[in-house]
Scaffold this motif. Sequence first.
Motif, PDB file in Angstrom:
ATOM      1  N   ALA A   1      -3.133  62.501  16.227  1.00 17.60           N
ATOM      2  CA  ALA A   1      -4.057  61.884  17.184  1.00 17.60           C
ATOM      3  C   ALA A   1      -3.470  60.612  17.779  1.00 17.60           C
ATOM      4  O   ALA A   1      -3.769  60.256  18.927  1.00 17.60           O
ATOM      5  CB  ALA A   1      -5.391  61.584  16.504  1.00 17.60           C
ATOM      6  N   ASP A   2      -2.610  59.930  17.010  1.00 19.93           N
ATOM      7  CA  ASP A   2      -1.968  58.711  17.501  1.00 19.93           C
ATOM      8  C   ASP A   2      -0.699  59.007  18.295  1.00 19.93           C
ATOM      9  O   ASP A   2       0.010  58.075  18.703  1.00 19.93           O
ATOM     10  CB  ASP A   2      -1.635  57.785  16.324  1.00 19.93           C
ATOM     11  N   GLY A   3      -0.400  60.295  18.470  1.00 22.90           N
ATOM     12  CA  GLY A   3       0.738  60.677  19.302  1.00 22.90           C
ATOM     13  C   GLY A   3       2.036  60.924  18.568  1.00 22.90           C
ATOM     14  O   GLY A   3       3.098  61.021  19.193  1.00 22.90           O
ATOM     15  N   PHE A   4       1.980  61.081  17.235  1.00 25.31           N
ATOM     16  CA  PHE A   4       3.193  61.282  16.459  1.00 25.31           C
ATOM     17  C   PHE A   4       3.347  62.745  16.038  1.00 25.31           C
ATOM     18  O   PHE A   4       2.389  63.520  16.058  1.00 25.31           O
ATOM     19  CB  PHE A   4       3.197  60.359  15.238  1.00 25.31           C
ATOM     20  N   ASP A   5       4.549  63.100  15.661  1.00 29.91           N
ATOM     21  CA  ASP A   5       4.923  64.481  15.336  1.00 29.91           C
ATOM     22  C   ASP A   5       4.820  64.674  13.825  1.00 29.91           C
ATOM     23  O   ASP A   5       5.714  64.259  13.076  1.00 29.91           O
ATOM     24  CB  ASP A   5       6.353  64.729  15.833  1.00 29.91           C
ATOM     25  N   ALA A   6       3.740  65.298  13.368  1.00 35.71           N
ATOM     26  CA  ALA A   6       3.504  65.419  11.931  1.00 35.71           C
ATOM     27  C   ALA A   6       3.017  66.819  11.570  1.00 35.71           C
ATOM     28  O   ALA A   6       2.425  67.514  12.394  1.00 35.71           O
ATOM     29  CB  ALA A   6       2.481  64.386  11.469  1.00 35.71           C
ATOM     30  N   THR A   7       3.267  67.203  10.317  1.00 34.37           N
ATOM     31  CA  THR A   7       2.842  68.504   9.829  1.00 34.37           C
ATOM     32  C   THR A   7       2.399  68.389   8.379  1.00 34.37           C
ATOM     33  O   THR A   7       2.861  67.506   7.641  1.00 34.37           O
ATOM     34  CB  THR A   7       3.987  69.542   9.933  1.00 34.37           C
ATOM     35  N   LYS A   8       1.543  69.302   7.959  1.00 35.19           N
ATOM     36  CA  LYS A   8       1.113  69.367   6.561  1.00 35.19           C
ATOM     37  C   LYS A   8       2.017  70.295   5.749  1.00 35.19           C
ATOM     38  O   LYS A   8       1.877  70.416   4.546  1.00 35.19           O
ATOM     39  CB  LYS A   8      -0.337  69.845   6.470  1.00 35.19           C
ATOM     40  N   SER A   9       2.969  70.933   6.423  1.00 35.77           N
ATOM     41  CA  SER A   9       3.873  71.875   5.757  1.00 35.77           C
ATOM     42  C   SER A   9       5.218  71.203   5.482  1.00 35.77           C
ATOM     43  O   SER A   9       5.989  70.935   6.408  1.00 35.77           O
ATOM     44  CB  SER A   9       4.084  73.115   6.632  1.00 35.77           C
ATOM     45  N   ILE A  10       5.515  70.964   4.204  1.00 32.50           N
ATOM     46  CA  ILE A  10       6.799  70.362   3.866  1.00 32.50           C
ATOM     47  C   ILE A  10       7.941  71.327   4.159  1.00 32.50           C
ATOM     48  O   ILE A  10       9.045  70.922   4.520  1.00 32.50           O
ATOM     49  CB  ILE A  10       6.825  69.893   2.394  1.00 32.50           C
ATOM     50  N   GLU A  11       7.653  72.621   4.062  1.00 35.21           N
ATOM     51  CA  GLU A  11       8.671  73.614   4.384  1.00 35.21           C
ATOM     52  C   GLU A  11       9.072  73.529   5.851  1.00 35.21           C
ATOM     53  O   GLU A  11      10.263  73.536   6.194  1.00 35.21           O
ATOM     54  CB  GLU A  11       8.172  75.031   4.056  1.00 35.21           C
TER      55      GLU A  11
END
Length: 319
Positions: free
Chosen positions: A44-54
């Motif tokens: 939401a803050d514009g960053f590239d993130a994922t919940k998948s460590i794989e």
Amino acid sequence: MTKPPVCVLGLGLIGGSVMRAATAAGREVFGYNRSLENVQAAIADGFDATKSIETALQRAAKADALIVVAVPVPALPIVLEHVRDLAPDSPLTDVTSVKAAVLGEVKSAGLLANFVGGHPMAGTAHSGWAAGDAGLFTGAAWVVSVDDHVDPDVWAMVMELALDCGAVVVPAKSDEHDAAAAAISHLPHLLAESLAATAGEVPLAFALAAGSFRDGTRVAATAPDLVRAMCEANADQLLPALDRSIYMLEKARRSLATGGSVAELVEEGHAARMRYSSFRRSQIATIVVGEDGWRDELAAAGRAGGVIKSALPVRGSRG
């Protein structure tokens, strides 16, 4: 030379601040966090993130990204297992407040060749993605380990990341870092907890508390699990620091009880605090990373109060 992407594993206060600061410096940054709430907040803050460590590590391996491990010490083994399985050849660093324990975990995972330990000496009592700040590391000391195994090219990558985040780099051996961290970080946490707990037992104390109590107990507001993780992981160095502090307090107590004075402790502490107030860092500028003896030269310079404010030249290459 184009700087490598940065993959941050753990988007709490420190990891989230690394993501923000490195992005602000123009670096390609992506990251992982196990908490969906933090991931959604980062996106939401514009960053590239994922919940998948794989997913994060597969991307890191493909891009030859610098992996930054920013999880608490108890979570290190499982995270390093994922790194070993999915990105074993990627350059690797961490931002954990202890170094010897992390070094042992990295060695056990078979990832030592590409690992350089790190620890930014910055933080707040808050945690989670929302607590992060792109300016958290501005002017802060960021320890970059110069243990005997470290590869000069990976070391230079970590140095450049720290500098891009606004920090100054302090080169140090892992065991020397841990001894210093016990004295200036982990022991203060325990003393703050003790002070807060003692005041909590005294009627009227909280009603009268002002600056001295606020400043002396600030870090006691840190999440207990984080305090336990850092202190317990550095027990070998924290125990002698705690013993020394207890000895000085017991000596002051005896002096107060028998002679009505705490002068010795107060004067010794005041003198040390004044030395800290006047302490000035010198700049490390002439050492070439990768030359013969560079690790020991950097360790000695850091021990003497030297810091790196702009990237040092690098000689040699990986392998």
